[in-house]
Design a protein around this motif. Sequence first.
Motif, mmCIF file in Angstrom:
data_model
loop_
_atom_site.group_PDB
_atom_site.id
_atom_site.type_symbol
_atom_site.label_atom_id
_atom_site.label_comp_id
_atom_site.label_asym_id
_atom_site.label_seq_id
_atom_site.Cartn_x
_atom_site.Cartn_y
_atom_site.Cartn_z
ATOM 1 N N UNK A 44 0.835 -1.198 0.000
ATOM 2 C CA UNK A 44 0.000 0.000 0.000
ATOM 3 C C UNK A 44 0.875 1.256 0.000
ATOM 4 N N UNK A 45 1.903 1.264 0.833
ATOM 5 C CA UNK A 45 2.794 2.435 0.919
ATOM 6 C C UNK A 45 3.486 2.692 -0.414
ATOM 7 N N UNK A 46 4.008 1.634 -1.040
ATOM 8 C CA UNK A 46 4.704 1.802 -2.320
ATOM 9 C C UNK A 46 3.743 2.263 -3.411
ATOM 10 N N UNK A 47 2.536 1.715 -3.409
ATOM 11 C CA UNK A 47 1.567 2.088 -4.432
ATOM 12 C C UNK A 47 1.205 3.566 -4.326
ATOM 13 N N UNK A 48 0.908 4.014 -3.112
ATOM 14 C CA UNK A 48 0.555 5.425 -2.918
ATOM 15 C C UNK A 48 1.723 6.346 -3.244
ATOM 16 N N UNK A 52 0.974 7.188 -9.459
ATOM 17 C CA UNK A 52 0.092 8.368 -9.384
ATOM 18 C C UNK A 52 -1.376 8.027 -9.546
ATOM 19 N N UNK A 53 -1.677 7.015 -10.412
ATOM 20 C CA UNK A 53 -3.082 6.682 -10.666
ATOM 21 C C UNK A 53 -3.806 6.183 -9.420
ATOM 22 N N UNK A 57 -9.189 10.379 -8.682
ATOM 23 C CA UNK A 57 -9.570 11.695 -9.190
ATOM 24 C C UNK A 57 -10.349 12.442 -8.129
ATOM 25 N N UNK A 58 -10.055 13.717 -7.999
ATOM 26 C CA UNK A 58 -10.791 14.518 -7.004
ATOM 27 C C UNK A 58 -12.277 14.506 -7.312
#
Length: 374
Positions: A44-48, A52-53, A57-58
């Motif tokens: 999870x940490x590496x993915x975040x 970027x994807x 999206x806001x």
Amino acid sequence: ALGVWGAVSGGAAAVGPVLGGALTEGPGWRWIFFVNLPVSVAAVWLTLRVVPESRGTRGMRVDWLGTVAFAGFAGGVTYAVVRAGEDGWGATPTLVSFALAALALVCFVLVERRVAHPLLDLSLLRKPAFVGVMAGGLAFNGVAFGGMPYLSIWLQTVLGMSPVRGGLTLLPLTGAAVVVSVLAGKLLHGVPARLTIGGGLLLIGTGCFCQAVLGAGSDWTTLVPGLVLVGVGTGLVAPGIAGAALAAVPAERAGMAGGAVNTVRQLGFALGVAVSGTVLTSRMRDTLPADAAHTLAGGGAGALRGTFSEHALRAAFASGLDAALVTAGLVGTAAGALVLALVGAGRAERTGGPAGVTESGARTLSGEETASHG
């Protein structure tokens, strides 16, 4: 890239029993669960941090109602299959579980049709190629890996192997899957996805049939030819199915498609384990009492050896595995044929574009590059 991803994904599913065996013999079986905690946190940490994807999206909201409804459906139908193995298909707990699963599925459809940001855009199901990819993903994990827990039980409790040695017997599958995934991703880039996925599923189904020849005197070497075929098929399907999911939908739905196909793969694995167990125990009931069949399927061969002969236990378990493997082979063959019929050859063939440029690959081209290729 998808070839490497497929190699890691397919290989990990087969390496798991080896690592699980090492943990079981070492610190204890509970560590097969504990080990996932640091791995998940790191992932999870590496993915975040580097993808970027993953930040989304806001303004996008999580479809909690859809998530809960689909989880209810997945859990309900899996539990219903398990109860069918315990109580029978017409038993009240089985029928109630199926009814609750159907109700949850109806709720999921109603929610997805009304929510602003659906978990799954149901209009995608109007695309035959996407339906084919989803069907292929559902069958893939269930057929290729659903019977592995029971093969492991057979190897350890009936043949007397240690957990590590039992896991090592799956290396023919692992090795074939890793090698073929890398080669397929690199060398078969322009081959239509329907051929790699559909052909891979047919190979997996054939591999299951080749394993369904066990008898009271069989050992692990009987499985090797079938395991190699399943590994080759896995190596073709794993990288191809990810690209096919992206190519079957508009670019803005790529994340949804990727999430959907991975979700049905996990559901397929859960259903594969449940169906394999149900078929296994049902077949063993032909020669053993119901209680003894469930005990044997659950790894309790040692407790039955004072009551039944070694030959009877070996013959019963082998016949149950054969039935489960034949069932998997039939599902894999049917799924392969369905994928060949539904999944298109890709934009490159449909538009006469250059070989090797698939729909998902075409999205990475700039407007200038697209014009030059056109």
